[in-house]
Design an enzyme around this catalytic site. Structure first.
Site, PDB file in Angstrom:
ATOM      1  CB  SER A   1      -0.877   0.002   1.266  1.00 51.22           C
ATOM      2  OG  SER A   1      -1.532   1.234   1.430  1.00 51.22           O
TER       3      SER A   1
ATOM      4  CE1 TYR B   1      -3.551  -1.908   5.587  1.00 52.79           C
ATOM      5  CE2 TYR B   1      -3.397   0.335   4.751  1.00 52.79           C
ATOM      6  CZ  TYR B   1      -3.566  -1.016   4.522  1.00 52.79           C
ATOM      7  OH  TYR B   1      -3.736  -1.483   3.236  1.00 52.79           O
TER       8      TYR B   1
END
Length: 251
Positions: A132, A145
């Site tokens: 990501s 995250y």
């Protein structure tokens, strides 16, 4: 012996995983669709002529079942299973959410690679790790995250060094803002209004199919070509902090 190439896509029950399974099947690969929700996988596998494999990447026994289903050779692994839970700041974060993110994105990713590496090496195959843009820079409410995805990135980087001279490619793709049916909804604990706000005013966020297209391109390059890392964002998102939003499109 069949000459059809094979692929495993983890997290294939929805979003980027499902789109990637469809795209690789369109490229002529037999796709083993792996995820926890067998009902969704079965429908997807029937649609694309693939194989549904129920698999929870946080379970060693479940991953062992995936390895058995794959057999001795594997051409492509798309290590896509992952997820984000919560947007709490560090001082308020629920460590259970962090542990879950690490279990799926980090140890789960490594567990799948470890189990399937012998089959990939026999086939001179390719590992695609889906991280990501969260691995690029931290942002408020994203420490858990961002940390998990940065750790997953470093698995890919270390693995590429460790496999130097062996016939396995290690690729990484880093999606930015992608509108899927579940990612933000899950992260925001089912709050549909908050999930919709993530994309408010962005007329053209990326779709799962955009990422699938990029993954398919990368894994089908000639064997000597290694796409170390690809960052892919919508045009409206210039970095992790700056997104152009059309005020007239806001609700």
């Amino acid at each position: 012996m069949s000459t059809t190439k094979t692929a495993v896509v983890t997290g294939a029950s929805s979003g980027i995983g499902a789109a990637t399974a469809r795209r690789l099947a369109a490229e002529g690969l037999h796709v083993l669709c792996a995820a926890r929700r067998l009902d969704r996988l079965t429908a997807l596998a029937q649609e694309i002529g693939g194989t549904a494999v129920e698999c929870d990447v946080t379970s060693p026994e479940s991953v062992a079942g995936l390895v058995e289903a794959v057999g001795g050779r594997l051409d492509v692994l798309v290590n896509n299973a992952g997820g984000a839970f919560g947007v709490d700041r560090v001082e308020d974060a629920d460590m259970a959410d962090w542990e879950r993110m690490y279990a799926i994105n980090v140890t789960g990713s490594a567990r799948v690679i470890q189990g399937l590496l012998p089959a990939l090496e026999r086939a001179e195959g390719t590992i695609m790790v889906v991280t990501s843009t969260a691995a690029e820079y931290p942002y408020p409410g994203g420490a858990g995250y961002c940390g998990a995805k940065a750790a997953e990135r470093n698995i890919a980087g270390a693995l590429r060094l460790e496999l130097g001279g062996r016939p396995v490619r290690v690729l990484e793709i880093c999606p930015g803002m992608v509108r899927t049916e579940e990612f933000s909804l899950v992260r925001l604990r089912g709050d549909r209004s908050a999930a919709a706000d993530v994309y408010a005013g962005v007329s053209e966020p990326l779709l799962a199919e955009d990422i699938a297209d990029a993954i398919a391109w990368a894994v089908t390059r000639p064997p000597h070509v290694n796409i170390d890392r690809m960052i892919i964002r919508p045009r409206a998102q210039v970095n992790n902090f700056t997104v152009h939003r059309d005020q007239s499109e806001r609700g």
